[in-house]
Design an enzyme around this catalytic site. Structure first.
Site, PDB file in Angstrom:
ATOM      1  N   GLN A   1     -19.398  -9.088  15.383  1.00  0.00           N
ATOM      2  CA  GLN A   1     -20.737  -9.276  15.948  1.00  0.00           C
ATOM      3  C   GLN A   1     -21.654  -9.963  14.934  1.00  0.00           C
ATOM      4  O   GLN A   1     -21.891  -9.413  13.856  1.00  0.00           O
ATOM      5  CB  GLN A   1     -21.306  -7.899  16.298  1.00  0.00           C
ATOM      6  CG  GLN A   1     -22.729  -7.913  16.792  1.00  0.00           C
ATOM      7  CD  GLN A   1     -23.292  -6.505  16.880  1.00  0.00           C
ATOM      8  OE1 GLN A   1     -23.053  -5.690  16.005  1.00  0.00           O
ATOM      9  NE2 GLN A   1     -24.027  -6.226  17.923  1.00  0.00           N
ATOM     10  N   GLY A   2     -22.158 -11.139  15.281  1.00  0.00           N
ATOM     11  CA  GLY A   2     -23.057 -11.851  14.374  1.00  0.00           C
ATOM     12  C   GLY A   2     -24.507 -11.673  14.790  1.00  0.00           C
ATOM     13  O   GLY A   2     -25.048 -12.490  15.542  1.00  0.00           O
ATOM     14  N   TYR A   3     -25.106 -10.619  14.334  1.00  0.00           N
ATOM     15  CA  TYR A   3     -26.496 -10.312  14.702  1.00  0.00           C
ATOM     16  C   TYR A   3     -27.426 -10.386  13.488  1.00  0.00           C
ATOM     17  O   TYR A   3     -28.203 -11.308  13.337  1.00  0.00           O
ATOM     18  CB  TYR A   3     -26.578  -8.903  15.329  1.00  0.00           C
ATOM     19  CG  TYR A   3     -26.415  -8.860  16.846  1.00  0.00           C
ATOM     20  CD1 TYR A   3     -25.560  -9.722  17.510  1.00  0.00           C
ATOM     21  CD2 TYR A   3     -27.116  -7.930  17.609  1.00  0.00           C
ATOM     22  CE1 TYR A   3     -25.407  -9.666  18.886  1.00  0.00           C
ATOM     23  CE2 TYR A   3     -26.967  -7.871  18.990  1.00  0.00           C
ATOM     24  CZ  TYR A   3     -26.117  -8.740  19.627  1.00  0.00           C
ATOM     25  OH  TYR A   3     -25.981  -8.673  20.983  1.00  0.00           O
ATOM     26  N   SER A   4     -27.324  -9.404  12.606  1.00  0.00           N
ATOM     27  CA  SER A   4     -28.278  -9.295  11.492  1.00  0.00           C
ATOM     28  C   SER A   4     -28.201 -10.487  10.544  1.00  0.00           C
ATOM     29  O   SER A   4     -27.144 -11.095  10.376  1.00  0.00           O
ATOM     30  CB  SER A   4     -28.002  -8.025  10.680  1.00  0.00           C
ATOM     31  OG  SER A   4     -28.233  -6.880  11.441  1.00  0.00           O
TER      32      SER A   4
ATOM     33  N   SER B   1     -19.670  -6.513  10.806  1.00  0.00           N
ATOM     34  CA  SER B   1     -18.583  -5.548  10.642  1.00  0.00           C
ATOM     35  C   SER B   1     -17.239  -6.237  10.776  1.00  0.00           C
ATOM     36  O   SER B   1     -16.997  -6.905  11.783  1.00  0.00           O
ATOM     37  CB  SER B   1     -18.675  -4.450  11.697  1.00  0.00           C
ATOM     38  OG  SER B   1     -19.931  -3.843  11.641  1.00  0.00           O
TER      39      SER B   1
ATOM     40  N   GLU C   1     -23.694  -1.008  22.112  1.00  0.00           N
ATOM     41  CA  GLU C   1     -23.400  -0.724  20.715  1.00  0.00           C
ATOM     42  C   GLU C   1     -23.996   0.621  20.305  1.00  0.00           C
ATOM     43  O   GLU C   1     -23.374   1.421  19.607  1.00  0.00           O
ATOM     44  CB  GLU C   1     -23.968  -1.833  19.817  1.00  0.00           C
ATOM     45  CG  GLU C   1     -23.727  -1.540  18.344  1.00  0.00           C
ATOM     46  CD  GLU C   1     -24.337  -2.590  17.423  1.00  0.00           C
ATOM     47  OE1 GLU C   1     -25.119  -3.434  17.915  1.00  0.00           O
ATOM     48  OE2 GLU C   1     -24.029  -2.547  16.228  1.00  0.00           O
TER      49      GLU C   1
ATOM     50  N   GLU D   1     -35.477   4.909  13.111  1.00  0.00           N
ATOM     51  CA  GLU D   1     -36.908   4.696  13.333  1.00  0.00           C
ATOM     52  C   GLU D   1     -37.146   3.667  14.443  1.00  0.00           C
ATOM     53  O   GLU D   1     -38.069   3.813  15.253  1.00  0.00           O
ATOM     54  CB  GLU D   1     -37.573   4.253  12.020  1.00  0.00           C
ATOM     55  CG  GLU D   1     -37.640   5.350  10.965  1.00  0.00           C
ATOM     56  CD  GLU D   1     -36.295   5.702  10.317  1.00  0.00           C
ATOM     57  OE1 GLU D   1     -35.352   4.886  10.412  1.00  0.00           O
ATOM     58  OE2 GLU D   1     -36.177   6.786   9.729  1.00  0.00           O
TER      59      GLU D   1
END
Lengths: 392, 373
Positions: free
Chosen positions: A131-134, A166, A249, A376
């Site tokens: 997964q290429g998110y952050s 990941s 997720e 949060e």
């Protein structure tokens, strides 16, 4: 017998016949799990067989439609399958971001061609996804991502960097958020694309964590060609896909709150019982009992949310609740596991600890309340979308 | 079975919530309390409970009840938690009714079940003795005497015991526990009404050489434990439902307050410190609801380990409701401490429900033992 009882009897018999002995009992750590993919690693040949027979039946993704390789089970049948697997302590045949995250998003947003192409190979464990998110500058503020895709007619050229990807070093393909319109407001210029990690220009660098392990990578894109047919959903509306996928997720990470052996048993093995048959460590016994109550209640809550979603009685933001609670629960669980293990659990390199497994797993769980959106951030989402509190 | 209410159960919930909102909102509790009502519950409301089918919710239709199950009893209990209504429901419709249905003779059933279902009779179960719920350590004795038994002992926290038309007393006999159906006017019985912190009522009951006939026994001599435990577990699951109802309502009122109360020129619900606590509480409440419904469903299904599901529910709902009322008072600030505001009433009621039929510690211990630690 009702249909469901017949299904249970048949499932039980089939599992008895097909789940190898090596694949029963809790998986000892992350590496023992089966992740599939082109370069799949199996702990034993039985684990490979277990993945394959379950994949053939579609039971690695029990509720997906049969036409895409899934099991085609109803929700009630899937619950029966899960409970029968639990009954014999069967390990998961396949751990997969494809099953947990990408698949549900493709079922919702993908084209018919995309579903036919990608879903069956996910079910069978043939392709491993990441997964290429952050990004370095886009953590909690994910929509601030900067990886950009330039339009070149029939394809895009992608440049940028992802982080906390990941298993990027082990994955075959990536589902990735890229900025396709740099001038639009930040949520409205993002697209959701798929590409092969073997494409020229993709490189990965594992990040060593406090556990000493490297489940995450930095991932770099240097003029990577991405075909336009691999856009999922609408151009510049990738945030909708991203959010739907995040809900899956989050549910997955939350589900970690319900894994592993009962903590009471772990503690008894380590510390023994006193003369009255209670754990020989009364303060710890109380904390463990409280944890087990929360684990049991949380398991039921996951089931209830699933039923509510099916009955359309609840907002998708409810995934944030499961993510928040499950990840905090898993951290608590591992704190207690460390206390139950005492100095044994502190061994970092030794035969008894199998290379420091308890300590490394304990440290790994600290990421649970960060990855997939921090606790949060989840609380913010609950306050805004489920409680409608003002001014968020 | 899906962990949500069926259509029929949802209709019952709407009926119970609607009925109580109209006929017994929190002002009803205040009226009984402030007028120092002689009985502490409304007989008229109890009869209306009969007419609505709530009082006989688990009682078979041949005895005038609705013939429904634990989930439906829990639905009514949850509604009672939202309005804090004093009602003989727990003692009569849940605890006593379960014992009578499971173990009583045809005569005993015919004498009492229709009256409970009609909201005419009030029955009380006398099980607790010390300050904590310890049903495995009953000290009250019943010795064979004449044609029957002689009872000696002291009971406490007997719900509605001061106005009971009949008592069910759990006592030790030679080799086990026996349940007795006793007329509270029998010689040797002294009953003291104990008004509790939540303005609901219980009683202390002393039994001194109380002579009862052999036909007072419910079920078998020495064989009362099974029926007692079944009733206690249904009571615990319903108490969990009542706790989630009370906790949920205290939370609803509090969120409304966060939206409307202004300080520093804005709604206090805009402050992240309060938002996160509210979001956490929401999460806990949803989890408690799941555990509670699952316990009720498992009781109905006669499922394996339903008793453990009950303990999970009672412990979890208790802790969560406790958090809910504490946060409710704190987030209301000064007005939360006033008698005029309702949140304090929720705090009191939750405290009582937590102690009723075993607190979180009792149930955690039960789970730990079952788990082999």
């Amino acid at each position: 017998m009702t249909d469901l009882e017949t299904f249970r009897a048949e499932t039980r018999a089939w599992l008895e016949a097909n789940c190898p002995a090596e694949c029963r009992g809790p998986a000892e750590n992350d590496e023992d799990r089966v992740w599939g993919g082109r370069n799949a690693v199996f702990k034993t040949p039985a684990h490979k067989r277990w993945m394959e027979v379950m994949g053939e039946r579609g039971w690695t993704a029990p509720e997906w439609p049969r036409e895409y390789g899934g099991g085609g089970l109803s929700r009630e049948e899937a619950k029966v399958l899960a409970s029968e697997m639990r009954r014999i302590d069967a390990q998961s045949p396949l751990s997969s971001f494809g099953i947990w995250m990408l698949g549900p998003a493709l079922l919702q947003f993908g084209t018919e061609e995309q579903k036919k192409r990608f879903l069956p190979e996910i079910v069978r464990g043939e392709i491993r996804w990441c997964q290429g998110y952050s990004e370095p500058g886009a953590g909690s503020d994910l929509a601030g991502l900067q990886t950009r895709a330039e339009d070149r007619g029939d394809h895009w050229i992608v440049n940028g960097q992802k982080v906390w990807t990941s298993y990027a070093d082990k994955a075959d393909w990536i589902f990735c958020l890229v900025r396709t319109d740099p001038d639009a407001p930040k949520h409205l210029g993002i697209s959701f694309v798929l590409f092969d990690m073997a494409t020229p220009g993709v490189t990965t660098r594992p990040i060593t964590l406090i556990s000493g392990k490297s489940p995450f990578c930095e991932t770099f894109f240097d003029n990577v060609r991405v075909e336009k047919e691999n856009l999922v959903g609408t151009l510049n509306r990738g945030w909708d896909v991203a959010k739907a996928l995040l809900a899956h997720e989050r549910t997955m990470i939350g589900a970690m709150g319900d894994m592993g052996r009962p903590m009471g048993q772990v503690a008894v093995d380590s510390l023994g019982l006193d003369d009255s048959g209670r754990l020989d460590e009364p303060m710890l016994r109380t904390k463990i009992a409280e944890l087990e109550i929360d684990v049991a209640a949380f398991r039921l809550s996951m089931e209830r949310v699933g039923d509510q979603v099916k009955a359309r009685q609840v907002s998708p933001a409810i995934a944030s609740m499961l993510k928040y609670y499950g990840s905090e629960l898993n951290k608590r669980r591992h704190e207690l596991a460390m206390a139950a293990g005492g100095s044994d659990a502190l061994e970092w390199e030794s035969e008894r600890s199998k290379g420091g497994t308890p300590a490394r797993e304990w440290l790994r769980t600290k990421a649970n309340s960060i990855e997939g959106g921090t606790s949060e951030v989840q609380l913010n989402i609950i306050a805004k979308h489920l409680l409608q509190l003002p001014g968020v | 079975m899906p962990l949500i209410l069926t259509e029929e159960q949802t209709m019952l919930k709407e009926a119970a919530d609607g009925f109580l909102a109209e006929h017994a909102p929190i002002t009803h509790l205040r009226q009984l309390r402030d007028s120092r009502d002689a009985e502490g519950v409304s007989r008229e409301l109890w009869r209306a409970f009969g007419e609505m089918g709530f009082a006989g919710v688990i009682i078979p239709e041949e005895h005038g009840g609705s013939g429904l199950g634990a989930v439906e009893a829990g639905v009514v209990a949850e509604a009672l938690g939202r309005t804090l209504t004093p009602s003989p429901f727990f003692g009569s419709s849940v605890l006593a009714a379960r014992i009578l249905i499971d173990a009583a003779s045809a005569e005993q059933q015919a004498a009492w079940l229709p009256k409970i279902a009609a909201g005419e009779a009030i029955l009380s179960l006398a099980v607790d003795e010390g300050p904590k719920h310890q049903p495995s350590r009953i000290a009250t004795t019943a010795e064979r005497s004449g044609n029957g038994f002689k009872l000696n002992g002291a009971k406490g926290f007997v719900l509605d015991g001061h106005i009971a038309d009949a008592l069910i007393v759990a006592a030790k006999t030679e080799t086990g526990t026996t349940l007795f159906l006793v007329d509270p006017k029998t010689a040797g019985i002294e009953i003291e009404r104990t008004v509790m912190v939540d303005a609901h009522n219980a009683a202390r009951i002393t039994l001194k050489d109380v002579q009862v006939d052999a036909d007072a026994v419910i079920g078998a001599v020495d064989g009362g434990e099974g029926a007692l435990n079944a009733a206690l577990d249904l009571g615990r699951a319903c108490a969990a439902a009542c706790l989630t109802g009370a906790g949920d309502e205290a939370f609803r009122v509090t969120v409304e307050y966060l939206r409307t109360r202004k300080q520093f020129g804005r709604a206090i619900g805009e402050f992240q410190a309060l938002q996160h606590r509210a979001a956490h509480l929401f999460t806990e409440l949803e989890i408690a609801k799941a555990a509670t419904l699952a316990a009720l469903q498992r009781l109905d299904a006669g499922a394996d380990k339903a008793d453990l599901a009950v303990s999970v529910a009672k412990a979890k709902a208790g802790r969560v409701a406790e958090l809910a009322v504490q946060e409710a008072v704190q987030m209301h600030g000064g007005v939360g401490m006033t008698d005029e505001y309702d949140v304090g009433l929720f705090m009191k009621r939750v405290r009582v429900l937590n102690e009723l039929l075993g607190d979180a510690g009792f149930h955690a211990d039960r789970l730990a033992r079952a788990g082999g630690y």
